[in-house]
Enzyme design. Structure first.
Site, PDB file in Angstrom:
ATOM      1  N   GLN A   1     -22.092   0.521 -24.908  1.00  0.00           N
ATOM      2  CA  GLN A   1     -22.173  -0.300 -26.060  1.00  0.00           C
ATOM      3  C   GLN A   1     -22.980  -1.431 -26.069  1.00  0.00           C
ATOM      4  O   GLN A   1     -23.936  -1.672 -27.011  1.00  0.00           O
ATOM      5  CB  GLN A   1     -20.642  -0.331 -26.822  1.00  0.00           C
ATOM      6  CG  GLN A   1     -19.650   0.770 -26.688  1.00  0.00           C
ATOM      7  CD  GLN A   1     -18.231   0.413 -27.194  1.00  0.00           C
ATOM      8  OE1 GLN A   1     -18.041  -0.813 -27.179  1.00  0.00           O
ATOM      9  NE2 GLN A   1     -17.577   1.435 -27.287  1.00  0.00           N
TER      10      GLN A   1
ATOM     11  N   CYS B   1     -18.857   2.709 -20.890  1.00  0.00           N
ATOM     12  CA  CYS B   1     -17.897   2.514 -21.919  1.00  0.00           C
ATOM     13  C   CYS B   1     -18.320   1.382 -22.572  1.00  0.00           C
ATOM     14  O   CYS B   1     -19.230   1.322 -23.459  1.00  0.00           O
ATOM     15  CB  CYS B   1     -16.298   2.478 -21.284  1.00  0.00           C
ATOM     16  SG  CYS B   1     -15.213   2.455 -22.759  1.00  0.00           S
TER      17      CYS B   1
ATOM     18  N   ARG C   1      -1.286   0.648  11.356  1.00  0.00           N
ATOM     19  CA  ARG C   1      -2.380  -0.223  11.646  1.00  0.00           C
ATOM     20  C   ARG C   1      -3.315  -0.333  10.536  1.00  0.00           C
ATOM     21  O   ARG C   1      -3.676   0.608   9.714  1.00  0.00           O
ATOM     22  CB  ARG C   1      -3.055   0.176  13.024  1.00  0.00           C
ATOM     23  CG  ARG C   1      -2.362   0.032  14.149  1.00  0.00           C
ATOM     24  CD  ARG C   1      -2.032  -1.294  14.526  1.00  0.00           C
ATOM     25  NE  ARG C   1      -3.264  -2.195  15.024  1.00  0.00           N
ATOM     26  CZ  ARG C   1      -3.772  -1.988  16.346  1.00  0.00           C
ATOM     27  NH1 ARG C   1      -3.138  -1.059  17.268  1.00  0.00           N
ATOM     28  NH2 ARG C   1      -5.038  -2.621  16.580  1.00  0.00           N
TER      29      ARG C   1
ATOM     30  N   GLY D   1     -14.471  -2.611 -20.839  1.00  0.00           N
ATOM     31  CA  GLY D   1     -13.606  -3.741 -20.938  1.00  0.00           C
ATOM     32  C   GLY D   1     -13.384  -3.991 -22.497  1.00  0.00           C
ATOM     33  O   GLY D   1     -13.635  -2.987 -23.236  1.00  0.00           O
TER      34      GLY D   1
ATOM     35  N   HIS E   1     -15.684   7.638 -18.773  1.00  0.00           N
ATOM     36  CA  HIS E   1     -15.318   6.837 -17.528  1.00  0.00           C
ATOM     37  C   HIS E   1     -15.568   7.996 -16.465  1.00  0.00           C
ATOM     38  O   HIS E   1     -14.626   8.300 -15.931  1.00  0.00           O
ATOM     39  CB  HIS E   1     -13.920   6.367 -17.346  1.00  0.00           C
ATOM     40  CG  HIS E   1     -13.755   4.968 -18.533  1.00  0.00           C
ATOM     41  ND1 HIS E   1     -13.997   3.792 -17.984  1.00  0.00           N
ATOM     42  CD2 HIS E   1     -13.327   4.908 -19.673  1.00  0.00           C
ATOM     43  CE1 HIS E   1     -13.674   2.880 -18.777  1.00  0.00           C
ATOM     44  NE2 HIS E   1     -13.726   3.577 -19.913  1.00  0.00           N
TER      45      HIS E   1
ATOM     46  N   GLY F   1       0.682  -0.965  -0.175  1.00  0.00           N
ATOM     47  CA  GLY F   1       0.042   0.108   0.136  1.00  0.00           C
ATOM     48  C   GLY F   1       0.783   1.195  -0.079  1.00  0.00           C
ATOM     49  O   GLY F   1       0.381   2.236   0.621  1.00  0.00           O
TER      50      GLY F   1
ATOM     51  N   GLU G   1     -15.833   7.534 -13.370  1.00  0.00           N
ATOM     52  CA  GLU G   1     -15.460   7.028 -11.911  1.00  0.00           C
ATOM     53  C   GLU G   1     -14.068   7.693 -11.695  1.00  0.00           C
ATOM     54  O   GLU G   1     -13.522   7.786 -10.846  1.00  0.00           O
ATOM     55  CB  GLU G   1     -15.196   5.397 -11.877  1.00  0.00           C
ATOM     56  CG  GLU G   1     -14.079   4.808 -12.876  1.00  0.00           C
ATOM     57  CD  GLU G   1     -14.840   4.503 -14.254  1.00  0.00           C
ATOM     58  OE1 GLU G   1     -14.263   3.556 -14.915  1.00  0.00           O
ATOM     59  OE2 GLU G   1     -15.829   5.066 -14.707  1.00  0.00           O
TER      60      GLU G   1
END
Length: 542
Positions: free
Chosen positions: A383, A379, A238, A352, A514, A16, A516
């Site tokens: 379609q 996307c 943590r 995709g 997109h 991370g 997001e």
């Protein structure tokens, strides 16, 4: 003059570092500093654009069209600062630049070597364009000891010597594994990781130790002694129950205080009220909705990292918990979709590439349309929704995408030209995959009075990030609209469909871009906030 924080990782990968960098950037920002975050990836690919989602995870696209590492998504979401193509570099790009200069004769016949030519190129990248920033945080991909990372470690070693004293700090993220049979945390892997760093000339100033429990005083003392850092600089990282708790967790552990102390700086306490509010909403939801993600990379959740976070932001905006039901689109290609989807409050079909799983996504769109379940197609998901409408509403059973092969009814086809501003960009059908997509921020004109315009607050033009080679064929637009599928967003020149929606459906929207990628915990994207709101309504109907 900017100060530099270099974040490295040891012991194991996937600890991370990107999240730690983003959290530290957010903490410094909360103290009033201006920060920039950058990622240095040691792999030889030019960028992750052609890498498998199963190997690399999500490709994060910036406004200026760069295909970058998913960690840049963390940087944007935590700090709100839009990343650019200048915030991510790979070994591949560095070598490409160097070899281009060598062929051009820029090196005047010199022998090109890793030191100084590669390391100087890395240093130039790190130091470039940082005027106006207080801190520049640079994350080095991979782990210490990786052979491909050595030029990057050498470059950041040199930078600390090149800069004035007190202008560079090394933060090393490591793992303290707990051995149940021994009943204790083990520090030896961290000691060896730091030993490896010191062998290449880097002495970490701060150890950020990933752990699922409190570090005992004796282990903290041992780490300080054998890793040559102050005990106060052994920071307990943590595990948190959600990623937006990480800034508060790291602040409570003293990370930002220790970083400032390493620079010899004092600053006001950070204003973390907004982070506290976000976590209060996460921990105290007023309900729950279930969203089905019908995708083709569901075995690798990192392939949908920004999507997962954007749905979470939609839940935060509506004060509900969003439960995700991951469904591989192939499972009902030859079966009825209903048993897989009847229990959900909303269906999202993400982006995709390729034919695998496409028929399952088409069935998901059909189920949502016929059952009046909220549907969000992004996307590729847009379609497939258009192909479903063409087949089952317009009556074109052979409707398909040319991405899957030759078809007599190309509802979706390869773009060979499009506008960026006033310039026409073109692509050959036989071109390489890398860098041949419509990438980055492009405007879209919204129809007045459409649902999507209302979601955007009545806006008639928006700008969103794209990543696609194929586009819905406007030759079918009139026939589709006659059967209720409204093209409510187009490129400003009217050539490329950007948004479709059904007027007689509770919430059915497909977008070619997109959204997001632009969602933030403090500013949830309006489409995700609206989609989750529709799912809340649906949950009360089921």
């Amino acid at each position: 003059m900017a100060r530099y924080i270099f974040i490295t990782g040891g012991v194991v990968s996937s600890l991370g570092k990107g999240l730690a960098s983003a959290a530290l950037g957010a903490l410094l920002q909360a103290r009033g500093y201006k920060v920039r975050l950058r990622k240095l990836d040691p792999y030889l690919n030019l960028d992750p654009g052609t890498m498998s989602p199963y190997q690399h995870g999500e490709v994060f696209v910036t406004d200026d069209g760069a295909e970058t590492d998913l960690d840049l998504g963390h940087y944007e979401r935590f700090t709100g600062r839009p990343a650019t193509r200048q915030d991510n570099i790979t070994t591949g790009r560095i070598y490409q630049d160097i070899l281009t200069k060598e062929r051009r004769g820029d090196y005047l016949g010199a022998t090109i070597q890793v030191i100084p030519h590669v390391t100087n190129a890395i240093k130039d990248f790190i130091l470039d364009g940082n005027d106006g920033y207080d801190f520049v945080l640079c994350e080095i991909g991979g782990t210490v000891g990786d052979i491909e990372g050595l030029p990057f470690f050498e470059a950041i070693r040199q930078i600390k010597n090149d800069l004035p004293r007190g202008h560079a700090v090394y933060v090393h993220l490591t793992l303290l594994p707990f051995i149940p049979s021994a009943g204790e945390l083990k520090t030896k892997p961290t000691q060896h990781s730091v030993k490896e760093l010191r062998s290449i000339g880097i002495q970490p100033d701060i150890l950020l130790c990933r752990t699922d429990r409190t570090i005992p005083a004796e282990e903290r003392r041992k780490l300080g002694l054998f890793c040559n850092v102050r005990e106060s600089a052994v920071i307990e990282a943590r595990d948190a129950d959600n990623i937006y708790a990480v800034p508060e967790v790291y602040h409570a552990a003293g990370l930002d205080d220790e970083v400032l102390a390493a620079f010899g700086l004092e600053a006001p306490a950070p204003d973390l009220r907004s982070w506290h509010e976000i976590n209060a909403r996460v921990h105290n939801p007023e309900g729950q909705v279930t969203i089905a993600i019908v995708g083709k990379y569901t075995g690798m959740k990192d392939a949908y990292k920004s999507l997962i976070e954007a749905l979470s932001h939609g839940g935060i905006a509506n004060k509900v918990k969003v439960k995700l039901d991951w469904i591989e689109s192939e499972v009902f290609e030859n079966e009825d979709a209903a048993p897989f989807l009847e229990h959900v409050d909303g269906i999202l079909v993400p982006g995709g590439f390729g034919q695998r799983g496409a028929e399952g996504k088409i069935k998901a769109a059909q189920f949502a349309r016929e059952r009046h379940v909220p549907y969000f197609g992004i996307c590729f998901g847009m379609q497939m929704a258009v192909i479903e409408a063409a087949r089952n509403l317009v009556g074109i059973p052979s409707a398909n995408s040319t991405e899957f092969g030759p078809t007599s009814e190309p509802l979706v086809g390869l773009m060979t030209e499009w506008l960026r501003g006033n310039e026409l960009e073109k692509r050959s059908r036989a071109g390489d995959l890398g860098g041949t997509m419509r990438l980055g921020a492009y405007p879209a004109a919204l129809k007045r009075g459409s649902r999507v315009s209302g979601i955007y607050g009545g806006a008639l033009e928006i700008s969103e990030r794209h990543r696609h080679r194929y586009e819905v064929n406007t030759a079918y637009k009139d026939r589709l609209e006659q059967h209720g599928l409204r093209f409510s967003g187009l490129s400003p020149d009217g050539v490329l469909p950007e948004i479709v929606e059904y007027e007689d459906h509770p919430w059915f929207i497909g977008v070619q871009y997109h959204p997001e990628l632009k969602s933030r915990p403090f500013e949830p994207h309006p489409l995700f906030a609206s989609f989750i709101q529709a799912a809340v309504v649906q949950s009360r109907l089921v």
